[in-house]
Design a protein around this motif. Structure first.
Motif, PDB file in Angstrom:
ATOM      1  N   LEU A 181       0.321  29.601 -44.147  1.00  0.00           N
ATOM      2  CA  LEU A 181       1.242  29.543 -42.963  1.00  0.00           C
ATOM      3  C   LEU A 181       1.333  27.960 -42.683  1.00  0.00           C
ATOM      4  O   LEU A 181       0.479  27.244 -42.426  1.00  0.00           O
ATOM      5  CB  LEU A 181       0.630  30.109 -41.620  1.00  0.00           C
ATOM      6  N   VAL A 210      -4.446  33.962 -35.948  1.00  0.00           N
ATOM      7  CA  VAL A 210      -3.396  32.809 -36.034  1.00  0.00           C
ATOM      8  C   VAL A 210      -2.869  32.250 -34.987  1.00  0.00           C
ATOM      9  O   VAL A 210      -2.900  32.622 -33.812  1.00  0.00           O
ATOM     10  CB  VAL A 210      -1.742  33.403 -36.729  1.00  0.00           C
ATOM     11  N   TRP A 231       5.755  29.630 -37.665  1.00  0.00           N
ATOM     12  CA  TRP A 231       5.282  29.475 -38.816  1.00  0.00           C
ATOM     13  C   TRP A 231       6.010  29.901 -39.958  1.00  0.00           C
ATOM     14  O   TRP A 231       6.824  30.828 -39.788  1.00  0.00           O
ATOM     15  CB  TRP A 231       3.959  30.039 -38.750  1.00  0.00           C
ATOM     16  N   VAL A 268       5.916  31.298 -43.708  1.00  0.00           N
ATOM     17  CA  VAL A 268       5.102  31.756 -44.841  1.00  0.00           C
ATOM     18  C   VAL A 268       5.376  31.302 -46.057  1.00  0.00           C
ATOM     19  O   VAL A 268       6.413  31.681 -46.558  1.00  0.00           O
ATOM     20  CB  VAL A 268       4.819  33.625 -44.841  1.00  0.00           C
ATOM     21  N   GLY A 324      10.438  33.276 -42.892  1.00  0.00           N
ATOM     22  CA  GLY A 324      10.056  32.723 -41.555  1.00  0.00           C
ATOM     23  C   GLY A 324      11.437  32.224 -40.942  1.00  0.00           C
ATOM     24  O   GLY A 324      12.493  32.059 -41.816  1.00  0.00           O
TER      25      GLY A 324
END
Length: 250
Positions: free
Chosen positions: A147, A174, A179, A181, A204
């Motif tokens: 992330l 998290v 974020w 990925v 994302g």
């Protein structure tokens, strides 16, 4: 992406690669792309996920990684070769992006580096989970899943995992926020005689909210291409456990 934009961005990236040690401005890159400065910046961001300046910086640091790992050129000389006037500035940016100082990275040659995760942001009870899909018919080895706050594997990931291959993943505790990925692996695609190739995937942004138990983010691996920013974070060499019956593509 239409062919005119593709060729324009490719010309700009080639100009970057050919002039890593030179002072390049947005005007220089826009001229190479044969676009106006403002239009160029927009289309470059859309094509690569990064601004031209940040992409250029990533290419410079990636070249520095290569030189540190494969030559005995001094850190000072490498910093100048990739466009830095100050060794201190180069070392600070390299350390922040790669996770090790230039000297520390050089000493890692042949070893597996530990991956430190992002500090300063408390975790939450939330998770990000999904499935990493490989291309149809492809073979892959271990897959790094991390992330990151931007569309580049740079700096410490908020959370990460290394999977034995494509498949389901879960990242727990998290931090709140948005974020991306990003996945990295090596694999072999059917009907591709280039052998073992680096592969990437992006999903994302995934926004992790307080009180939400899990966010879903599937990622599809694909072969890397010239518009992908380099992987700056020092990762274990995933090639050793990738499909071994194929040569590594150069």
């Amino acid at each position: 992406m239409d062919e005119i934009v593709r060729q324009a961005v490719a010309r700009a990236i080639m100009t970057m690669r050919d002039n890593l040690g030179e002072r390049l401005t947005i005007d220089d890159l826009a001229q190479a792309a044969m676009f106006s400065k403002f239009h160029f910046t927009r289309v470059f961001l859309r094509a690569t996920g990064l601004s031209p300046g940040r992409f250029l910086s990533a290419l410079r640091l990636a070249e520095a990684k290569r030189l540190l790992a494969t030559t005995t050129i001094s850190v000072a000389d490498i910093s100048h070769q990739v466009g830095y006037n100050s060794v201190g500035t180069f070392s600070a940016r390299f350390s922040g992006s790669v996770g090790f100082s230039p000297t520390g990275y050089r000493q890692l040659r042949g070893t597996t580096p530990p991956i430190a995760e992002r500090t300063g942001q408390p975790g939450s009870e939330a998770a990000v989970r999904g499935h990493v899909w490989r291309p149809p018919g492809a073979e892959t080895g271990p897959v790094f899943v991390g992330l990151f706050p931007a569309k580049i594997a740079e700096g410490a990931p908020a959370r990460h995992v290394i999977l034995p291959g494509a498949g389901p993943y879960t990242l727990t505790d998290v931090p709140l926020g948005s974020w991306y990925v990003i996945t990295h692996a090596f694999g072999v695609c059917p009907n591709d005689d280039r052998g073992l190739r680096p592969m990437t995937g992006l999903s994302g942004p995934v926004t992790v909210h307080r009180g939400v138990a899990a966010s879903l983010a599937d990622v599809r691996l694909r072969p890397r291409h010239g518009f992908d920013p380099p992987v700056l974070l020092a990762l274990p060499d995933l090639r050793h456990a990738a499909p071994a019956r194929h040569p590594v593509a150069v």
